[in-house]
Design a protein around this motif. Sequence first.
Motif, short mmCIF file in Angstrom:
data_model
loop_
_atom_site.label_atom_id
_atom_site.label_comp_id
_atom_site.label_asym_id
_atom_site.label_seq_id
_atom_site.Cartn_x
_atom_site.Cartn_y
_atom_site.Cartn_z
N CYS A 175 0.81 -1.21 0.00
CA CYS A 175 0.00 0.00 0.00
C CYS A 175 0.85 1.27 0.00
O CYS A 175 0.29 2.35 0.07
CB CYS A 175 -0.93 0.00 1.20
N THR A 201 -5.39 -6.18 11.12
CA THR A 201 -5.84 -5.45 9.94
C THR A 201 -4.90 -5.73 8.77
O THR A 201 -5.34 -5.97 7.65
CB THR A 201 -5.90 -3.95 10.22
N GLU A 202 -3.60 -5.73 9.04
CA GLU A 202 -2.62 -6.01 7.99
C GLU A 202 -2.78 -7.42 7.43
O GLU A 202 -2.65 -7.63 6.22
CB GLU A 202 -1.20 -5.81 8.52
N LYS A 237 -5.61 -9.20 7.28
CA LYS A 237 -6.81 -9.20 6.44
C LYS A 237 -6.52 -8.57 5.08
O LYS A 237 -6.92 -9.07 4.04
CB LYS A 237 -7.96 -8.44 7.12
N LEU A 238 -5.81 -7.45 5.12
CA LEU A 238 -5.47 -6.76 3.88
C LEU A 238 -4.58 -7.62 3.00
O LEU A 238 -4.81 -7.73 1.79
CB LEU A 238 -4.78 -5.43 4.20
N LEU A 248 -8.82 -0.92 -1.37
CA LEU A 248 -8.62 -1.73 -0.17
C LEU A 248 -7.61 -1.08 0.78
O LEU A 248 -7.83 -1.07 1.99
CB LEU A 248 -8.17 -3.14 -0.55
N CYS A 249 -6.53 -0.55 0.23
CA CYS A 249 -5.54 0.11 1.09
C CYS A 249 -6.16 1.30 1.81
O CYS A 249 -5.95 1.48 3.02
CB CYS A 249 -4.34 0.56 0.25
N PHE A 300 -8.66 -0.08 4.55
CA PHE A 300 -8.05 -0.66 5.75
C PHE A 300 -7.22 0.34 6.53
O PHE A 300 -7.14 0.27 7.75
CB PHE A 300 -7.17 -1.86 5.37
N THR A 302 -14.70 -8.12 5.44
CA THR A 302 -13.42 -7.49 5.14
C THR A 302 -13.56 -6.41 4.08
O THR A 302 -12.86 -5.42 4.09
CB THR A 302 -12.41 -8.56 4.67
#
Length: 125
Positions: free
Chosen positions: A1, A22-23, A25-26, A49-50, A53, A98
């Motif tokens: 990201c 969180t990282e 999931k991303l 997405l970046c 999140f 997510t």
Amino acid sequence: CTRFIFSNQPIFVPGNQPQGKTEQKLQTAISAIDLFASAKCKKFALKGLCQHFFPPCTHAQDGTIPKPRLICRKDCELLQATVCSKEFEFAQTIFGETLPDCYNLPPIGSSKEKNCIQLGIKGLP
């Protein structure tokens, strides 16, 4: 990201969710995009997405608590319904919560939407 989040830009991390989770999931979502998404979808989905999140913080100059800047609802809807419709339909069954929920973003034209993050989707209705 790192292409979308700059090192000097503060990001919003909810107090009830560890950044490491969180990282994870991303990273899972990005891996799926790399495998299954079209080139056009990847271009916008990765940024979306970046930003979802790790949204940048609003500047709280009036002493209020900073809040996340959210993706523009129109861009979110275009991404999920047009640019990446097949990919998001597939991803929804795997990742569920997510993914960004466009309907929870500020309504188009509202005062809360004026500072939203645009994904740069052009040439679509």
